[in-house]
Scaffold this motif. Structure first.
Motif, PDB file in Angstrom:
ATOM      1  N   PRO A  77      26.802   2.371 -12.801  1.00  0.00           N
ATOM      2  CA  PRO A  77      26.094   1.917 -14.360  1.00  0.00           C
ATOM      3  C   PRO A  77      24.737   1.382 -14.045  1.00  0.00           C
ATOM      4  N   SER A  78      24.092   1.639 -13.047  1.00  0.00           N
ATOM      5  CA  SER A  78      22.941   0.695 -12.671  1.00  0.00           C
ATOM      6  C   SER A  78      21.803   1.027 -13.721  1.00  0.00           C
ATOM      7  N   VAL A  79      20.703  -0.046 -13.966  1.00  0.00           N
ATOM      8  CA  VAL A  79      19.702   0.105 -14.973  1.00  0.00           C
ATOM      9  C   VAL A  79      18.575   0.509 -13.916  1.00  0.00           C
ATOM     10  N   ASP A  80      18.691   0.198 -12.630  1.00  0.00           N
ATOM     11  CA  ASP A  80      17.638   0.467 -11.584  1.00  0.00           C
ATOM     12  C   ASP A  80      18.173   0.435 -10.382  1.00  0.00           C
ATOM     13  N   GLU A  81      18.038   1.937  -9.896  1.00  0.00           N
ATOM     14  CA  GLU A  81      18.691   2.181  -8.399  1.00  0.00           C
ATOM     15  C   GLU A  81      17.783   2.969  -7.561  1.00  0.00           C
ATOM     16  N   PRO A  82      17.101   2.771  -6.575  1.00  0.00           N
ATOM     17  CA  PRO A  82      16.288   3.451  -6.154  1.00  0.00           C
ATOM     18  C   PRO A  82      17.126   4.850  -5.356  1.00  0.00           C
ATOM     19  N   TRP A  83      18.167   4.785  -4.910  1.00  0.00           N
ATOM     20  CA  TRP A  83      18.924   5.917  -4.522  1.00  0.00           C
ATOM     21  C   TRP A  83      20.338   5.919  -5.001  1.00  0.00           C
ATOM     22  N   GLY A  84      21.068   4.735  -4.439  1.00  0.00           N
ATOM     23  CA  GLY A  84      22.462   4.850  -4.654  1.00  0.00           C
ATOM     24  C   GLY A  84      23.346   5.327  -3.621  1.00  0.00           C
ATOM     25  N   LEU A  85      23.395   5.040  -2.520  1.00  0.00           N
ATOM     26  CA  LEU A  85      24.205   5.745  -1.321  1.00  0.00           C
ATOM     27  C   LEU A  85      25.767   5.782  -1.679  1.00  0.00           C
ATOM     28  N   VAL A  86      26.074   4.958  -2.447  1.00  0.00           N
ATOM     29  CA  VAL A  86      27.613   4.815  -3.130  1.00  0.00           C
ATOM     30  C   VAL A  86      27.813   6.236  -3.654  1.00  0.00           C
ATOM     31  N   VAL A  87      27.045   6.741  -4.306  1.00  0.00           N
ATOM     32  CA  VAL A  87      27.344   7.963  -4.872  1.00  0.00           C
ATOM     33  C   VAL A  87      27.615   9.177  -3.753  1.00  0.00           C
ATOM     34  N   ASN A  88      26.883   9.409  -2.565  1.00  0.00           N
ATOM     35  CA  ASN A  88      27.282  10.099  -1.674  1.00  0.00           C
ATOM     36  C   ASN A  88      28.496   9.899  -1.111  1.00  0.00           C
ATOM     37  N   GLU A  89      28.932   8.454  -0.892  1.00  0.00           N
ATOM     38  CA  GLU A  89      29.940   8.076  -0.095  1.00  0.00           C
ATOM     39  C   GLU A  89      31.272   8.267  -1.075  1.00  0.00           C
ATOM     40  N   ALA A  90      31.082   8.161  -2.274  1.00  0.00           N
ATOM     41  CA  ALA A  90      32.207   8.638  -3.377  1.00  0.00           C
ATOM     42  C   ALA A  90      32.416  10.179  -3.308  1.00  0.00           C
ATOM     43  N   MET A  91      31.190  10.856  -3.286  1.00  0.00           N
ATOM     44  CA  MET A  91      31.489  12.311  -3.458  1.00  0.00           C
ATOM     45  C   MET A  91      32.223  12.997  -2.179  1.00  0.00           C
ATOM     46  N   SER A  92      31.926  12.015  -1.141  1.00  0.00           N
ATOM     47  CA  SER A  92      32.692  12.544   0.091  1.00  0.00           C
ATOM     48  C   SER A  92      34.215  12.357   0.303  1.00  0.00           C
ATOM     49  N   ALA A  93      34.744  11.499  -0.783  1.00  0.00           N
ATOM     50  CA  ALA A  93      36.073  11.200  -0.930  1.00  0.00           C
ATOM     51  C   ALA A  93      36.437  12.025  -2.163  1.00  0.00           C
ATOM     52  N   ASN A  94      35.438  13.010  -2.513  1.00  0.00           N
ATOM     53  CA  ASN A  94      36.169  13.878  -3.748  1.00  0.00           C
ATOM     54  C   ASN A  94      36.381  13.150  -5.230  1.00  0.00           C
ATOM     55  N   CYS A  95      35.360  12.046  -5.182  1.00  0.00           N
ATOM     56  CA  CYS A  95      35.552  11.549  -6.715  1.00  0.00           C
ATOM     57  C   CYS A  95      34.518  12.102  -7.617  1.00  0.00           C
ATOM     58  N   ALA A  96      35.124  12.157  -9.015  1.00  0.00           N
ATOM     59  CA  ALA A  96      34.215  12.674  -9.999  1.00  0.00           C
ATOM     60  C   ALA A  96      33.361  11.238 -10.212  1.00  0.00           C
ATOM     61  N   ILE A  97      31.987  11.534 -10.597  1.00  0.00           N
ATOM     62  CA  ILE A  97      30.841  10.797 -10.782  1.00  0.00           C
ATOM     63  C   ILE A  97      30.382  10.428 -11.943  1.00  0.00           C
ATOM     64  N   ILE A  98      30.495   9.336 -12.498  1.00  0.00           N
ATOM     65  CA  ILE A  98      29.681   8.910 -13.776  1.00  0.00           C
ATOM     66  C   ILE A  98      28.442   7.780 -13.052  1.00  0.00           C
ATOM     67  N   THR A  99      27.097   8.319 -13.492  1.00  0.00           N
ATOM     68  CA  THR A  99      26.139   7.240 -13.083  1.00  0.00           C
ATOM     69  C   THR A  99      25.188   7.449 -14.257  1.00  0.00           C
ATOM     70  N   THR A 100      23.970   7.029 -14.189  1.00  0.00           N
ATOM     71  CA  THR A 100      22.854   6.972 -15.252  1.00  0.00           C
ATOM     72  C   THR A 100      21.452   7.680 -14.716  1.00  0.00           C
ATOM     73  N   ARG A 101      20.736   7.918 -15.435  1.00  0.00           N
ATOM     74  CA  ARG A 101      19.370   8.621 -15.081  1.00  0.00           C
ATOM     75  C   ARG A 101      18.450   7.636 -14.302  1.00  0.00           C
ATOM     76  N   HIS A 102      18.916   6.388 -14.237  1.00  0.00           N
ATOM     77  CA  HIS A 102      18.277   5.313 -13.491  1.00  0.00           C
ATOM     78  C   HIS A 102      18.695   5.392 -12.058  1.00  0.00           C
ATOM     79  N   VAL A 103      19.608   6.074 -11.564  1.00  0.00           N
ATOM     80  CA  VAL A 103      20.120   5.920 -10.202  1.00  0.00           C
ATOM     81  C   VAL A 103      19.173   7.179  -9.695  1.00  0.00           C
ATOM     82  N   GLY A 104      18.433   6.981  -8.332  1.00  0.00           N
ATOM     83  CA  GLY A 104      17.965   8.060  -7.748  1.00  0.00           C
ATOM     84  C   GLY A 104      18.355   9.262  -7.381  1.00  0.00           C
ATOM     85  N   SER A 105      19.612   8.923  -6.915  1.00  0.00           N
ATOM     86  CA  SER A 105      20.617  10.353  -6.269  1.00  0.00           C
ATOM     87  C   SER A 105      21.210  11.098  -7.432  1.00  0.00           C
ATOM     88  N   ALA A 106      21.161  10.667  -8.722  1.00  0.00           N
ATOM     89  CA  ALA A 106      21.678  11.378  -9.896  1.00  0.00           C
ATOM     90  C   ALA A 106      21.107  12.673  -9.995  1.00  0.00           C
TER      91      ALA A 106
END
Length: 165
Positions: A77-106
């Motif tokens: 739920p970051s308010v400022d995140e240049p990329w957010g590599l943790v999103v890549n990592e979570a997706m590699s483990a087949n997690c559903a993702i909730i994030t914000t438009r402030h996360v670069g990878s979103a």
């Protein structure tokens, strides 16, 4: 689950507030990481009797794949995140993702109602609704499957081929 520093810009308190408003049986919520907000977040959990929230502290890279694999939904739920590599990592483990438009990878990794939810406006209510949507069994299965499928398009080989082209 959440993985990252426990700092102001990561907005983990908003996640706890939204989680606290879930009406049905609350699933476990794992918080991985440390930081200056750690004591405040733990205190919030004590004050609100959020016994299902588990703080795992700092975890090295070697232990994270197992933690991701044991999770269904990843929230950043970051308010400022240049990329957010943790999103890549979570997706590699087949997690559903909730994030914000402030996360670069979103915008590259999360497709609304395909593998998760992108929050345009960061409010407790919006995050609570995103959690409810992802916890719906049919949505959860679909989002998890699609996360795993989508992240394969971002492999080293795919990037190399793109550069060569």
């Amino acid at each position: 689950m959440y993985v990252g520093k426990l700092s102001e810009r990561k907005n983990v308190k908003l996640l706890l507030q939204a989680y606290n408003q879930l009406k049905k049986q609350k699933p476990n919520l794992l918080i991985v990481g440390t930081g200056e907000k750690q004591n405040d977040l733990k205190q919030y959990c004590v004050e609100n009797q959020l016994d299902q929230v588990k703080f795992l502290g700092f975890q090295n890279q070697g232990s994270l794949p197992e933690i991701y694999a044991g999770s269904d939904i990843f929230v950043l739920p970051s308010v400022d995140e240049p990329w957010g590599l943790v999103v890549n990592e979570a997706m590699s483990a087949n997690c559903a993702i909730i994030t914000t438009r402030h996360v670069g990878s979103a915008c590259d990794l999360v497709c609304e109602d395909y593998n998760g939810v992108i929050l345009e406006h960061l409010t407790v209510e919006n995050l609570k609704n995103a959690l409810i949507k992802c916890l719906e069994p049919k949505n959860l299965r679909l989002f998890q499957k699609n996360s795993g499928k989508l992240i394969t398009k971002f492999s080293f080989e795919t990037n190399l081929n793109g550069l060569l082209e």
